[in-house]
Design a protein around this motif. Structure first.
Motif, PDB file in Angstrom:
ATOM      1  N   THR A 119      -2.491   7.137  17.968  1.00 36.77           N
ATOM      2  CA  THR A 119      -2.832   6.684  16.610  1.00 36.77           C
ATOM      3  C   THR A 119      -2.248   7.445  15.571  1.00 36.77           C
ATOM      4  OG1 THR A 119      -5.017   8.000  16.835  1.00 36.77           O
ATOM      5  CG2 THR A 119      -4.837   5.626  17.817  1.00 36.77           C
ATOM      6  N   ILE A 120      -2.591   7.011  14.343  1.00 37.30           N
ATOM      7  CA  ILE A 120      -1.862   7.901  13.361  1.00 37.30           C
ATOM      8  C   ILE A 120      -2.716   7.440  12.127  1.00 37.30           C
ATOM      9  CG2 ILE A 120      -0.281   6.129  12.740  1.00 37.30           C
ATOM     10  CD1 ILE A 120       1.571   8.402  11.686  1.00 37.30           C
ATOM     11  N   MET A 121      -3.179   8.479  11.355  1.00 32.32           N
ATOM     12  CA  MET A 121      -3.919   8.496  10.258  1.00 32.32           C
ATOM     13  C   MET A 121      -3.231   8.560   8.686  1.00 32.32           C
ATOM     14  SD  MET A 121      -7.697  10.175   9.333  1.00 32.32           S
ATOM     15  CE  MET A 121      -7.375  11.378   8.364  1.00 32.32           C
ATOM     16  N   PHE A 122      -3.709   7.832   8.100  1.00 31.76           N
ATOM     17  CA  PHE A 122      -3.303   8.056   6.626  1.00 31.76           C
ATOM     18  C   PHE A 122      -4.350   7.999   5.751  1.00 31.76           C
ATOM     19  CE2 PHE A 122       0.111   6.197   8.907  1.00 31.76           C
ATOM     20  CZ  PHE A 122       1.312   6.831   8.396  1.00 31.76           C
ATOM     21  N   LYS A 123      -4.403   9.066   4.755  1.00 33.14           N
ATOM     22  CA  LYS A 123      -5.650   9.146   3.683  1.00 33.14           C
ATOM     23  C   LYS A 123      -5.021   8.872   2.262  1.00 33.14           C
ATOM     24  CE  LYS A 123      -4.427  13.861   2.678  1.00 33.14           C
ATOM     25  NZ  LYS A 123      -4.797  15.526   2.453  1.00 33.14           N
ATOM     26  N   ASN A 124      -5.899   8.638   1.278  1.00 31.13           N
ATOM     27  CA  ASN A 124      -5.417   8.465   0.002  1.00 31.13           C
ATOM     28  C   ASN A 124      -4.868   6.724  -0.034  1.00 31.13           C
ATOM     29  OD1 ASN A 124      -7.070  10.539  -1.004  1.00 31.13           O
ATOM     30  ND2 ASN A 124      -5.422  11.821  -0.918  1.00 31.13           N
ATOM     31  N   VAL A 177       5.372  15.073   7.839  1.00 27.47           N
ATOM     32  CA  VAL A 177       4.412  16.416   7.584  1.00 27.47           C
ATOM     33  C   VAL A 177       3.349  16.066   6.708  1.00 27.47           C
ATOM     34  CG1 VAL A 177       4.758  18.417   6.111  1.00 27.47           C
ATOM     35  CG2 VAL A 177       6.609  17.458   7.151  1.00 27.47           C
ATOM     36  N   VAL A 178       2.210  16.703   6.791  1.00 23.52           N
ATOM     37  CA  VAL A 178       0.828  16.244   6.302  1.00 23.52           C
ATOM     38  C   VAL A 178       1.310  16.153   4.713  1.00 23.52           C
ATOM     39  CG1 VAL A 178      -1.300  17.073   5.457  1.00 23.52           C
ATOM     40  CG2 VAL A 178      -0.638  17.367   7.668  1.00 23.52           C
ATOM     41  N   GLY A 179       0.793  15.146   3.899  1.00 22.30           N
ATOM     42  CA  GLY A 179       1.112  14.977   2.519  1.00 22.30           C
ATOM     43  C   GLY A 179       2.309  13.969   2.393  1.00 22.30           C
ATOM     44  N   ASP A 180       3.021  13.655   3.422  1.00 21.60           N
ATOM     45  CA  ASP A 180       4.246  12.850   3.270  1.00 21.60           C
ATOM     46  C   ASP A 180       3.483  11.450   2.734  1.00 21.60           C
ATOM     47  OD1 ASP A 180       6.203  14.542   3.960  1.00 21.60           O
ATOM     48  OD2 ASP A 180       6.598  13.711   5.713  1.00 21.60           O
ATOM     49  N   PHE A 182       0.806  -1.215  -0.001  1.00 24.30           N
ATOM     50  CA  PHE A 182       0.110  -0.003   0.124  1.00 24.30           C
ATOM     51  C   PHE A 182       0.962   1.181   0.137  1.00 24.30           C
ATOM     52  CE2 PHE A 182      -2.540  -3.313   1.915  1.00 24.30           C
ATOM     53  CZ  PHE A 182      -3.972  -3.336   1.425  1.00 24.30           C
ATOM     54  N   THR A 183       0.454   2.287  -0.582  1.00 19.98           N
ATOM     55  CA  THR A 183       1.025   3.813  -0.490  1.00 19.98           C
ATOM     56  C   THR A 183      -0.223   4.430   0.288  1.00 19.98           C
ATOM     57  OG1 THR A 183       0.184   4.587  -2.629  1.00 19.98           O
ATOM     58  CG2 THR A 183       2.751   3.627  -2.085  1.00 19.98           C
ATOM     59  N   ALA A 184       0.343   5.401   1.241  1.00 20.02           N
ATOM     60  CA  ALA A 184      -0.701   6.238   1.606  1.00 20.02           C
ATOM     61  C   ALA A 184      -0.073   7.688   2.327  1.00 20.02           C
ATOM     62  CB  ALA A 184      -1.205   5.731   2.878  1.00 20.02           C
ATOM     63  N   GLU A 185      -0.764   8.805   2.152  1.00 14.96           N
ATOM     64  CA  GLU A 185      -0.414   9.922   2.738  1.00 14.96           C
ATOM     65  C   GLU A 185      -0.649  10.117   4.235  1.00 14.96           C
ATOM     66  OE1 GLU A 185      -1.988  13.484   0.436  1.00 14.96           O
ATOM     67  OE2 GLU A 185      -2.401  11.843  -1.433  1.00 14.96           O
ATOM     68  N   TYR A 186       0.317  10.728   4.811  1.00 22.83           N
ATOM     69  CA  TYR A 186       0.172  10.923   6.239  1.00 22.83           C
ATOM     70  C   TYR A 186      -0.893  12.250   6.220  1.00 22.83           C
ATOM     71  CZ  TYR A 186       1.042  13.157  10.678  1.00 22.83           C
ATOM     72  OH  TYR A 186       0.647  13.788  12.021  1.00 22.83           O
ATOM     73  N   ALA A 187      -1.840  12.207   7.207  1.00 19.03           N
ATOM     74  CA  ALA A 187      -2.904  12.867   7.543  1.00 19.03           C
ATOM     75  C   ALA A 187      -2.880  13.732   8.829  1.00 19.03           C
ATOM     76  CB  ALA A 187      -4.288  12.694   7.368  1.00 19.03           C
ATOM     77  N   ARG A 188      -2.654  12.975   9.875  1.00 17.93           N
ATOM     78  CA  ARG A 188      -2.568  13.488  11.389  1.00 17.93           C
ATOM     79  C   ARG A 188      -2.323  12.499  12.368  1.00 17.93           C
ATOM     80  NH1 ARG A 188      -7.620  14.193  14.569  1.00 17.93           N
ATOM     81  NH2 ARG A 188      -9.215  13.075  13.540  1.00 17.93           N
ATOM     82  N   CYS A 189      -2.142  12.751  13.555  1.00 17.78           N
ATOM     83  CA  CYS A 189      -2.077  11.904  14.777  1.00 17.78           C
ATOM     84  C   CYS A 189      -3.471  12.317  15.603  1.00 17.78           C
ATOM     85  CB  CYS A 189      -0.784  12.198  15.394  1.00 17.78           C
ATOM     86  SG  CYS A 189       0.553  11.551  14.473  1.00 17.78           S
TER      87      CYS A 189
END
Length: 110
Positions: A48-53, A80-83, A23-30
């Protein structure tokens, strides 16, 4: 699949738990979740940590996923958001407390 789909995780659940996928995913927030500890006077918070897309082969499988903030994630350093990260995981379903069936992933970072 778009974020507005009512069955946003259906594609993810169809993958099943028998095989690991990349999988690939973008970091969103903690964030934090409450962990229910039977026999203790009070509940505890777990990071916790959230990834999007979240994608496989550049194909969106879900709009976001939450993970426990494990040592593997901490070793990535400050995100950083979007990593974008890449990880291998199996998909499994579970019942959220008081909610419907959802997905979780057991992951290995790359």
């Amino acid at each position: 699949m778009t974020i507005n789909d009512s069955n946003v995780r259906e594609k993810l659940l169809q993958l099943g738990s028998q095989k690991r996928y990349n999988f690939t995913a973008e970091y969103a927030r903690c964030g934090y979740k409450v962990t229910y500890r039977h026999g203790l006077d009070r509940d505890k918070l777990a990071p916790t940590i959230m990834f999007k897309n979240v994608k496989i082969n550049n194909s969106l499988v879900t709009d976001h996923l939450w993970f426990n903030y494990t040592k593997g994630f901490a070793e990535l350093g400050k995100l950083v958001v979007g990593d974008v990260i890449s990880f291998n995981a199996r998909v499994a379903s579970y019942e959220k407390l008081g909610h419907k069936i959802d997905c979780q992933q057991n992951h290995l970072l790359k």
